[in-house]
Motif scaffolding. Structure first.
Motif, short mmCIF file in Angstrom:
data_model
loop_
_atom_site.label_atom_id
_atom_site.label_comp_id
_atom_site.label_asym_id
_atom_site.label_seq_id
_atom_site.Cartn_x
_atom_site.Cartn_y
_atom_site.Cartn_z
N ASP A 34 0.85 -1.19 0.00
CA ASP A 34 0.00 0.00 0.00
C ASP A 34 0.89 1.23 0.00
O ASP A 34 1.92 1.28 0.67
CB ASP A 34 -0.87 0.06 1.26
N ALA A 35 0.46 2.23 -0.76
CA ALA A 35 1.18 3.52 -0.73
C ALA A 35 0.15 4.61 -0.49
O ALA A 35 -0.83 4.72 -1.24
CB ALA A 35 1.91 3.74 -2.04
N ASP A 36 0.37 5.40 0.55
CA ASP A 36 -0.54 6.52 0.85
C ASP A 36 -0.04 7.76 0.14
O ASP A 36 1.08 8.21 0.38
CB ASP A 36 -0.61 6.74 2.37
N LEU A 37 -0.86 8.28 -0.76
CA LEU A 37 -0.41 9.30 -1.70
C LEU A 37 -1.26 10.56 -1.63
O LEU A 37 -2.34 10.56 -1.04
CB LEU A 37 -0.47 8.73 -3.13
N LEU A 38 -0.74 11.60 -2.24
CA LEU A 38 -1.43 12.89 -2.30
C LEU A 38 -1.48 13.37 -3.74
O LEU A 38 -0.43 13.44 -4.41
CB LEU A 38 -0.64 13.95 -1.52
N LYS A 39 -2.68 13.69 -4.22
CA LYS A 39 -2.78 14.33 -5.54
C LYS A 39 -2.65 15.83 -5.31
O LYS A 39 -3.40 16.42 -4.52
CB LYS A 39 -4.13 14.00 -6.16
N VAL A 40 -1.66 16.43 -5.96
CA VAL A 40 -1.45 17.89 -5.82
C VAL A 40 -1.23 18.48 -7.22
O VAL A 40 -1.05 17.74 -8.19
CB VAL A 40 -0.21 18.21 -4.94
N HIS A 41 -1.22 19.80 -7.30
CA HIS A 41 -0.98 20.45 -8.59
C HIS A 41 0.50 20.35 -8.97
O HIS A 41 1.37 20.39 -8.11
CB HIS A 41 -1.32 21.94 -8.50
N ASP A 42 0.76 20.27 -10.27
CA ASP A 42 2.13 20.48 -10.75
C ASP A 42 2.47 21.95 -10.52
O ASP A 42 1.60 22.76 -10.17
CB ASP A 42 2.23 20.15 -12.25
N SER A 43 3.75 22.30 -10.72
CA SER A 43 4.13 23.69 -10.44
C SER A 43 5.25 24.16 -11.37
O SER A 43 5.85 23.37 -12.11
CB SER A 43 4.57 23.82 -8.98
N VAL A 44 5.47 25.46 -11.33
CA VAL A 44 6.59 26.08 -12.05
C VAL A 44 7.39 26.91 -11.05
O VAL A 44 6.86 27.33 -10.02
CB VAL A 44 6.12 27.01 -13.20
N CYS A 45 8.67 27.11 -11.34
CA CYS A 45 9.46 28.06 -10.55
C CYS A 45 10.43 28.76 -11.50
O CYS A 45 10.71 28.24 -12.59
CB CYS A 45 10.20 27.36 -9.41
N ILE A 46 10.88 29.94 -11.09
CA ILE A 46 11.67 30.76 -12.00
C ILE A 46 12.88 31.36 -11.29
O ILE A 46 12.74 32.02 -10.25
CB ILE A 46 10.83 31.93 -12.61
N ILE A 47 14.06 31.12 -11.88
CA ILE A 47 15.29 31.79 -11.44
C ILE A 47 15.30 33.14 -12.14
O ILE A 47 15.24 33.19 -13.38
CB ILE A 47 16.54 30.99 -11.88
#
Ligand SMILES: Nc1nc(=O)c2ncn([C@@H]3O[C@H](COP(=O)(O)OP(=O)(O)O[C@H]4O[C@H](CO)[C@@H](O)[C@H](O)[C@H]4O)[C@@H](O)[C@H]3O)c2[nH]1
Ligand SMILES: [Mg+2]
Length: 211
Positions: A34-47
């Motif tokens: 069993d794996a307890d997981l979380l659905k979350v949004h993908d993301s972006v980041c900027i240098i």
């Protein structure tokens, strides 16, 4: 930003627009897991490099998850009332790349452009933004992707002071090269996610201007 009070913990409602917990069951080499997981949004980041000041631009913000973790390291996570005098909110003010979740049906570069404007106050066209790499922001519970971008701005591109939209409270900060180099070389005083450390190291290896 550090004026935080009335902290309470509670159960997650099942309709959170941000995270959805679930369990995945599978069989690996004959073993049921069993794996307890979380659905979350993908993301972006900027240098973001400011050519006018020759500094890198970052954001600072209070992060509840970091606060919770810092308090529970001290064994107080079950307290109903968190004592914000004993655990100053400053513990959880992070230094990060400008970043945001992918919650709109837009090209990732356009989401990055919006975050640069909303959080840092620079209005640039998306053709000035370079894609750096995509990686898994978490591999244990989420598997979500984060796409890192790079851009250069000048003081002429600044249209607002930044600070985020809606109820976001974000401080924009510019740091000189030697200071960020010291941070990633020594790990001293780091209250940052890995994306910040990766972004700074990528910049130093690929874009650092000759002095
Ligand atoms: N009410 C409510 N409940 C939440 O649980 C809850 N969770 C978020 N929010 C609201 O959603 C917006 C999220 O802001 P951003 O789109 O700028 O995303 P970031 O929080 O900056 O996260 C980025 O940067 C991080 C690293 O620097 C990376 O780890 C993340 O992957 C990456 O997405 C804010 O307006 C915030 O207020 C909640 N609002
Ligand atoms: Mg953000």
């Amino acid at each position: 930003m550090e004026n935080i009070s009335n902290i309470r913990y509670g159960a997650l409602p099942s309709n959170s627009p941000y995270i959805k917990p679930f369990r995945m069951r599978y069989v690996q080499d004959g073993i049921t897991k069993d794996a307890d997981l979380l659905k979350v949004h993908d993301s972006v980041c900027i240098i973001i490099y400011n050519r006018t000041t020759k500094k890198l631009i970052f954001v600072r913000q209070f992060r509840p998850a970091v606060y919770y973790a810092a308090v529970s390291e001290n064994g107080s996570e079950t307290d109903d009332n968190v004592n914000s005098t004993k655990y100053p909110p400053k513990l959880a003010i992070t230094l990060e790349l400008c970043a945001g979740i992918v919650d709109k049906d837009l090209p990732l570069k356009e989401i990055a452009r919006e975050e640069i404007l909303e959080e840092c106050g620079f209005n640039i066209s998306s053709d000035r933004i370079e894609e750096v790499m995509t990686y898994r922001s978490g591999v244990d519970t989420t598997g979500a992707t984060q796409t890192m971008f790079y851009c250069e701005v000048t003081d002429d591109d600044r249209v607002t002071a930044g600070g985020g939209i809606d109820d976001e409270i974000i401080e924009v900060i510019e740091l000189p090269m030697d200071e960020v180099e010291h941070m990633v070389k020594t790990g001293a005083n780091v209250v940052s996610p890995p994306s910040f450390l990766l972004g700074v190291l990528w910049f130093l290896s690929n874009k650092k201007p000759q002095q």
